[in-house]
Design an enzyme around this catalytic site. Structure first.
Site, short mmCIF file in Angstrom:
data_model
loop_
_atom_site.label_atom_id
_atom_site.label_comp_id
_atom_site.label_asym_id
_atom_site.label_seq_id
_atom_site.Cartn_x
_atom_site.Cartn_y
_atom_site.Cartn_z
N ARG A 212 -4.58 1.04 -13.14
CA ARG A 212 -3.33 1.19 -12.50
C ARG A 212 -2.30 -0.19 -12.19
O ARG A 212 -2.89 -0.76 -11.43
CB ARG A 212 -3.30 2.22 -11.34
CG ARG A 212 -2.16 2.65 -10.78
CD ARG A 212 -2.18 3.78 -9.72
NE ARG A 212 -2.76 4.85 -10.38
CZ ARG A 212 -3.53 5.79 -9.83
NH1 ARG A 212 -3.96 5.40 -8.46
NH2 ARG A 212 -3.82 7.03 -10.24
N ARG B 206 -9.57 -5.33 -14.25
CA ARG B 206 -8.65 -6.36 -13.64
C ARG B 206 -8.94 -7.82 -13.74
O ARG B 206 -10.14 -7.96 -13.50
CB ARG B 206 -8.10 -5.97 -12.25
CG ARG B 206 -7.89 -4.47 -11.85
CD ARG B 206 -7.21 -4.28 -10.58
NE ARG B 206 -7.08 -2.92 -10.29
CZ ARG B 206 -6.15 -2.15 -10.26
NH1 ARG B 206 -4.93 -2.65 -11.07
NH2 ARG B 206 -6.14 -0.82 -10.08
N ASN C 228 0.94 -1.18 0.05
CA ASN C 228 0.08 -0.03 -0.22
C ASN C 228 0.78 1.12 0.02
O ASN C 228 0.65 2.09 -0.62
CB ASN C 228 -0.80 -0.04 1.41
CG ASN C 228 -2.08 -0.87 1.09
OD1 ASN C 228 -2.21 -1.66 0.03
ND2 ASN C 228 -2.75 -1.15 2.31
N HIS D 248 -14.69 -4.54 -0.30
CA HIS D 248 -14.59 -3.92 -1.68
C HIS D 248 -16.12 -3.69 -2.28
O HIS D 248 -15.98 -2.93 -3.26
CB HIS D 248 -14.00 -4.75 -2.44
CG HIS D 248 -13.24 -4.30 -4.01
ND1 HIS D 248 -14.02 -4.40 -5.33
CD2 HIS D 248 -12.47 -3.38 -4.35
CE1 HIS D 248 -13.50 -3.77 -6.09
NE2 HIS D 248 -12.37 -3.14 -5.67
N HIS E 132 -14.19 1.64 -15.55
CA HIS E 132 -14.33 0.92 -14.49
C HIS E 132 -15.50 0.16 -13.98
O HIS E 132 -15.59 -0.60 -13.10
CB HIS E 132 -14.17 1.94 -13.39
CG HIS E 132 -13.35 1.41 -11.88
ND1 HIS E 132 -14.53 1.60 -10.78
CD2 HIS E 132 -12.56 0.82 -11.53
CE1 HIS E 132 -13.81 0.85 -9.82
NE2 HIS E 132 -12.60 0.60 -10.21
N TYR F 255 -11.69 -10.63 -1.67
CA TYR F 255 -12.41 -9.56 -1.90
C TYR F 255 -13.93 -9.74 -1.59
O TYR F 255 -14.30 -10.60 -2.12
CB TYR F 255 -12.18 -8.71 -3.20
CG TYR F 255 -10.74 -8.09 -3.26
CD1 TYR F 255 -9.63 -8.65 -2.76
CD2 TYR F 255 -10.74 -7.19 -4.49
CE1 TYR F 255 -8.43 -8.06 -3.37
CE2 TYR F 255 -9.57 -6.61 -4.90
CZ TYR F 255 -8.35 -7.23 -4.22
OH TYR F 255 -7.22 -6.43 -4.73
N ARG G 3 -14.21 1.74 4.03
CA ARG G 3 -12.95 0.93 4.24
C ARG G 3 -11.64 1.84 4.62
O ARG G 3 -10.88 1.57 5.23
CB ARG G 3 -12.65 -0.17 3.39
CG ARG G 3 -11.58 -1.02 3.51
CD ARG G 3 -11.02 -1.51 2.07
NE ARG G 3 -10.21 -0.85 1.32
CZ ARG G 3 -10.50 -1.05 -0.21
NH1 ARG G 3 -11.15 -1.95 -0.59
NH2 ARG G 3 -9.68 -0.32 -0.84
#
Length: 722
Positions: free
Chosen positions: A419, A389, A48, A606, A449, A482, A578
């Site tokens: 990213r 992703r 992170n 998530h 997204h 997740y 979160r």
């Protein structure tokens, strides 16, 4: 953007993110967490931090020090330099805490389990022999000693690569009297080199082993001093609003440029000499001692590390066989989705009812099966899919390629700008194109997204469109770690909206009147503020009202202002966030009706859930978007309603209350910006939401009489009820 609320009512976005990472670190510090999971949380903490420095700090740094760069003040009115100062001060505290946890707690506990990290001077004769074999057979052919002098130019230090640096003194032979030299430690070599593997496991760090062999790598030289270091670089890929003949080639060029970005952080071993440090950083634009006038410690970009640099490498320990007692208990996601259909026919199941899946508690297999069945079903004519992703060996992507090879019309929107997944997505895009899939990349200045899949099938009564909408990626790997929600439906209005969405993404087709979907950047922000304001109007009229929002981050200042106005009108607001939260709850006369909770636990929270209004008229939405400016204005996002009565009841009466009742892994945000971990009162059942959702048969954990954990603040109000 200016608004009616004081800057004091907003928490700085970057400082809020640091407090999120502090909550991750708490999980590593918690001795009730299984040992290998504690190592995992230390690794997540480091990963992170890497992304934070490479993206967020890099952007602030450019504003603060770039020639002529505009000064973009945060909502709390901190300048870029002031933010950098505070980031550096808090980051150093957190890194110190991280390595204190590693050195004082985790390393001794590993040793108790027969897992040791040893120094070179602690190796036994047999272990030295094993290390010699490793170097002769694996390491020496790969390692490259690099001298730095006028005839040997300084190497370009790669982003996040690990290096050993040394000052050497010549004993004999060719070369200068003193020499600065570096050795890159390639990722093809293990970070933890085993020197013993019987009932116990002993390892030496690769950098310690290389330092001990520097005289062999640089024959004729003695080592004066040495260290290990790593440089993090500006890695944000900015495409801006420019034309590009080939977006894939443009992305590939930017990925390569990432390795040469501006240095934003240097990590070195704690005992590095000043002379050696200067030799490492002299070619980098590293800043030290930049201070302001407010008493905050100076901003600096060199971090001295008391332990292994880059804790993500410690994940290698998690691959040790056995040791089940050191891990979270294994689990098998529940096989739900197609109900009791004998042949698990997804199309028949979805035709009968809408289906809601809650991952990882319920298996992601139905999503994969939905695409795979469509790829081989002769009645399926077309498949359209967004990919943001996905996993390295993606069954979804393979199914799309199979569908194209079977002659179906297959369209995949691959987001090349996801990213740090850009290279992976470029690779998948090329493979999809070779298989005959029509691949598009969306918009240059917007990230796609949203998580959407559309299957068009020939039925006996005509064409029917089957839709899957989700809050998470089409990635089976992360679907077991997740928390996300996904909805299958054949609702005609939803299907029409999804068709229009793909037409927008592939052909810029616009003007569609959205029936069910709320789409960004078109309408998501306006509708969000509008629904918050509607609850404020109900409360002002003395009618029941309620807002619940679960998301990863809350940053948008206009949405926060709307929530403040709703609180002032008397709306009970429950926020489960979160990560970043720029809203200050509990401010008298401003936000005293707002509660902010954060849960950090085994699974990454998530899913995004938004609910407006009390029962039985609660409007429930799921979304791919957080309440951040980038989601509202710089991404294609989708918020979609859950309208089937039994699914709405499940979310309102089961999922949301379970989250709000957690008193084991929940932290509560106070008006001072500080999070406090809550705990049940004496004799009160312990509720850990993720454990209860994993095992619905367990109502609650028994009361905890051990006294472990932080006390729940006595002033904490009960969660607002719907």
């Amino acid at each position: 953007m200016k608004h009616e609320f004081s800057p004091d009512y907003f928490i700085n976005r970057e400082l809020s993110w640091l407090e999120f990472n502090a909550r991750v670190l708490e999980e590593a510090q918690d001795e009730s967490t299984p040992l290998f999971e504690r190592v995992k949380f230390l690794s997540i903490f480091s990963s992170n931090f890497d992304e934070f420095f490479m993206v967020r700090v890099a952007g602030l740094r450019e504003q603060a020090f770039g020639a002529g760069a505009p000064q973009d003040y945060a909502a709390d009115q901190l300048s870029p330099l002031e933010q950098l100062q505070r980031i550096a001060a808090r980051s150093r505290e957190l890194v110190r805490d991280q390595y204190r946890c590693w050195n004082k707690s985790i390393v001794p506990r590993l040793a108790e389990e027969g897992i040791e990290l040893v120094r070179h001077d602690q190796l036994k004769r047999s272990e030295l022999k094993a290390l010699d074999h490793f170097f002769s057979q694996r390491a020496f052919p790969i390692l490259t000693p690099m001298a730095v002098d006028p005839s040997h130019p300084r190497p370009q230090y790669h982003n996040r690569a690990l290096y050993v640096a040394a000052i050497l003194r010549r004993r004999s032979g060719l070369g200068p009297r003193e020499l600065f030299a570096v050795v890159q430690l390639p990722k093809v070599l293990p970070r933890l080199v085993p020197v013993r593997a019987d009932q116990a496991h002993r390892f030496i760090l690769i950098e310690d082993a290389v330092v001990a062999r520097l005289p062999e790598l640089f024959g004729g030289f003695d080592v004066v001093t040495s260290t290990t270091f790593r440089i993090s670089r500006d890695s944000d890929i900015e495409l801006l609003e420019q034309e590009a003949d080939d977006m894939m080639r443009l992305i590939e060029q930017r990925i390569k440029a990432r390795e040469r970005g501006q240095a934003v952080r240097v990590e070195v071993s704690n005992d590095t000499s000043d002379e050696l440090l200067q030799l490492i950083v002299e070619a980098e634009d590293i800043r030290e001692g930049v201070s302001g006038d407010d008493g905050v410690p100076p901003y600096g970009e060199v971090y001295r590390i008391k332990g292994p640099i880059d804790m993500t490498a410690m994940n290698e320990l998690l691959g040790l066989p056995g040791r089940d007692q050191l891990r979270d208990p294994s689990f098998t996601p529940r096989a739900e989705g197609w109900g009791k259909l004998a042949h698990h026919d997804p199309f028949q199941a979805i035709s009968q009812r809408d289906i809601l899946l809650h991952h990882p508690y319920e298996s992601f297999d139905p999503v994969v099966e939905f695409i795979s069945r469509a790829a081989n079903d002769p009645r399926v004519l077309a498949i359209k899919q967004t990919l943001y992703r996905t996993s390295g060996d993606s069954p979804v992507v393979k199914a799309l390629m199979t569908a194209a090879e079977n002659g179906k019309q297959v369209t995949a929107l691959v987001e090349l700008k996801a990213r740090f997944d850009e290279a992976n997505n470029v690779s998948w895009a090329r493979q999809l194109e070779k298989a005959g899939v029509h691949v598009v990349f969306g918009f240059l200045d917007l990230k796609t997204h949203c998580k959407v899949s559309l299957v068009v099938r020939q039925e006996n009564d005509g064409l029917r469109r089957y839709v899957h909408l989700g809050t998470g990626n089409y990635n089976p790997a992360t679907a077991v770690s997740y928390t996300d929600l996904g909805l299958f439906t054949i609702n005609d209005d939803v299907a029409a909206d999804v068709t229009a969405l793909f037409n927008l993404l592939t052909g810029y087709s616009q003007g569609h009147q959205w029936h069910k979907l709320v789409v960004a950047p078109d309408d998501l922000h306006r509708r969000t503020v509008e629904m918050i304001n509607q609850q404020a109007e109900l409360a002002a009229a003395g009618k029941p009202s309620w807002i619940f929002a679960k998301m990863n981050a809350l940053v948008d200042h206009r949405v926060i202002a709307a929530l403040y106005r709703a609180s002032q009108a008397g709306v009970p607001v429950d926020l489960l966030i979160r990560g970043i939260c720029s809203l200050r709850p509990g401010l008298k006369g401003i936000s005293e009706n707002i509660r902010v909770h954060s849960i950090v636990d085994r699974f990454l929270e998530h899913s995004r859930i938004y609910a407006f209004g009390p029962q039985p008229a609660t409007d429930v939405f799921l979304a791919s978007a957080d309440w951040m400016p980038r989601n509202f204005y710089r991404r294609v996002e989708v918020m979609f309603p859950v309208e089937a009565p039994q699914l709405r009841r499940r979310i309102i009466e089961e999922i949301i209350p379970a989250y709000l009742s957690d008193n084991v892994k929940t932290r509560v945000l106070g008006p001072d910006g500080v999070y406090h971990r809550i705990q049940p009162a004496p004799g009160e059942p312990r509720h850990r939401v993720q454990a209860e959702l994993l095992d619905p048969m367990r109502a609650a954990l028994p009361p905890d009489h051990s006294g472990n954990g932080a006390a729940r603040p006595t002033s904490e109000p009960e969660p607002a009820k719907s």
